[in-house]
Design an enzyme around this catalytic site. Structure first.
Site, PDB file in Angstrom:
ATOM      1  N   SER A   1      18.237  44.381 -44.610  1.00 42.00           N
ATOM      2  CA  SER A   1      17.511  43.256 -44.013  1.00 42.00           C
ATOM      3  C   SER A   1      18.249  42.635 -42.835  1.00 42.00           C
ATOM      4  CB  SER A   1      17.254  42.172 -45.062  1.00 42.00           C
ATOM      5  OG  SER A   1      18.473  41.749 -45.646  1.00 42.00           O
ATOM      6  N   CYS A   2      19.544  42.357 -43.020  1.00 40.86           N
ATOM      7  CA  CYS A   2      20.238  41.613 -41.967  1.00 40.86           C
ATOM      8  C   CYS A   2      21.132  42.484 -41.117  1.00 40.86           C
ATOM      9  CB  CYS A   2      21.081  40.477 -42.569  1.00 40.86           C
ATOM     10  SG  CYS A   2      22.570  41.050 -43.416  1.00 40.86           S
ATOM     11  N   GLY A   3      21.356  43.738 -41.515  1.00 41.67           N
ATOM     12  CA  GLY A   3      22.239  44.565 -40.727  1.00 41.67           C
ATOM     13  C   GLY A   3      23.695  44.310 -41.078  1.00 41.67           C
TER      14      GLY A   3
ATOM     15  N   CYS B   1      27.130  42.585 -41.736  1.00 38.73           N
ATOM     16  CA  CYS B   1      27.600  41.279 -42.178  1.00 38.73           C
ATOM     17  C   CYS B   1      29.112  41.311 -42.329  1.00 38.73           C
ATOM     18  CB  CYS B   1      26.970  40.893 -43.520  1.00 38.73           C
ATOM     19  SG  CYS B   1      25.169  40.867 -43.504  1.00 38.73           S
TER      20      CYS B   1
END
Length: 287
Positions: free
Chosen positions: A114-116, A118
Site C-alpha cells: 500500500s505505502c511502498g 517505509c
C-alpha cells in the site's frame, strides 16, 4: 511456487439474495531481497517477475545501473528451517568491482503493497542520486520528448486493455512503459504499484535498455514520491498517473526535471511539472 491468483470461498449478497461461490483473488506473498547474501529488504508482492522486481528495486536504490553490474539472481534454496524452498527469498549478486552504496545503515527497509518503502531515516536518504539525469531543458543532444495531450489521453485505455490479471480479480495495480509515439513497450501488474514499476525497470535493466530516456511511465493509481524517484532513477522523463500526485512527488519532479502528469482521465489531465514536454500551445489553441 506462488501463483498470481488464488481461489477463495465468498458469500455473495445481491439484492437480498445470498449464495456461496468461489472468487478469484490476487495473491500476495512476502519477498525477501538479499544483496550478496545479506538481507536487505522485504516487500509484499504478487508472485511473478521476482528477479525483475529485485533488480528494479536495486536500480531505485542506486545499486545497479547497467546489466553488466548484475552477476546473477537466484532463489534461495532452503529458505525455511526444514530446507523447503518457498520461492519467496531471492539473492542478488553484483559483479566484481561494483561499489555498494550504504543503503542498510540508519534504516530497516520494509515495503508494503500500500505505502511502498517505509523506514527511511530522512529525506536525504530518499533522494538517491540518479546516474541518468532527465532534465533535458539545457539543450544539447536529442531534443526533449514532446507529447501531444491526445497521445497522453489514449494511454490509460491501452494500459487497461493489457491488464489480464486485473480482469480476473479487480485487485491489482499496473505500470506500463510507452514510447514517445504511444507504443506499448511493457506492462506489469502487482498488488503494489511500486512493485509493478520495479518489475518494469528490472526487466529493462536485464535487457540492457537503461536509461529509459525516451519513454513514458504510466501508473494505474496515484503518483507518490517513491514512484517519481523510481522514474528518475531509471532515466524516465515522463510519469503519468490516472490519480493524484503527492506534494513531495511534485517537488521532486520539479527538482529533477521530470514531467509529472496527474488525473489522466479521458481528455482531461493536470500537468504538475515539466510542462515543456507537453504540447500545451496546441492544446490551448484547440480549447
Amino acid at each position: 511456487m506462488g501463483r498470481v491468483t488464488e481461489r477463495r470461498k465468498v458469500i455473495r449478497i445481491r439484492d437480498g439474495a445470498v449464495n456461496t461461490r468461489p472468487d478469484t483473488l490476487v495473491a500476495e506473498e512476502p519477498l525477501e531481497i538479499r544483496l550478496n547474501g545479506k538481507p536487505l529488504a522485504i516487500t509484499m508482492r504478487t508472485p511473478g517477475d521476482d528477479f525483475a522486481l529485485a533488480a528494479g528495486f536495486l536500480v531505485s536504490e542506486g545499486v545497479l545501473g547497467s546489466a553488466d553490474e548484475l552477476r546473477n539472481i537466484v532463489y534461495c534454496a532452503g529458505a525455511t528451517q526444514d530446507g523447503h524452498n518457498t520461492y519467496n527469498v531471492v539473492d542478488v549478486s553484483t559483479a566484481p568491482g561494483v561499489v555498494i552504496p550504504d543503503i542498510t545503515l540508519e534504516r530497516n527497509v520494509y515495503t508494503t503493497s500500500s505505502c511502498g518503502l517505509c523506514g527511511k531515516a530522512s529525506l536525504d536518504a530518499v533522494r538517491t542520486t540518479t546516474r541518468f539525469p532527465v532534465d533535458d531543458t539545457a539543450g544539447g543532444g536529442a531534443p526533449p520528448v514532446l507529447l501531444e495531450p491526445e497521445l497522453l489521453a489514449a494511454l490509460p485505455d491501452r494500459l487497461r486493455a493489457s491488464q489480464r490479471v486485473f480482469d480476473r480479480t479487480g485487485g491489482l495495480h499496473a505500470a506500463a512503459l510507452f514510447t514517445e509515439d504511444g507504443e506499448l513497450v511493457d506492462v506489469r501488474e502487482d498488488v503494489g504499484r511500486h512493485n509493478a514499476v520495479d518489475k518494469l525497470v528490472g526487466r529493462a535493466l536485464r535487457d540492457g535498455r537503461l536509461p529509459l530516456s525516451r519513454t513514458v511511465l504510466l501508473v494505474s493509481g496515484r503518483a507518490s514520491f517513491e514512484l517519481a524517484q523510481k522514474a528518475v532513477m531509471a532515466g524516465i522523463p515522463v510519469l503519468a498517473a490516472v490519480s493524484a500526485p503527492s506534494s513531495l512527488a511534485v517537488d521532486l519532479a520539479a527538482e529533477a526535471g521530470l514531467t509529472l502528469v496527474g488525473f489522466l482521465r479521458g481528455t482531461s489531465m493536470n500537468v504538475y511539472a515539466g510542462e515543456h514536454r507537453v504540447a500545451l500551445r496546441a492544446a490551448a489553441s484547440q480549447g
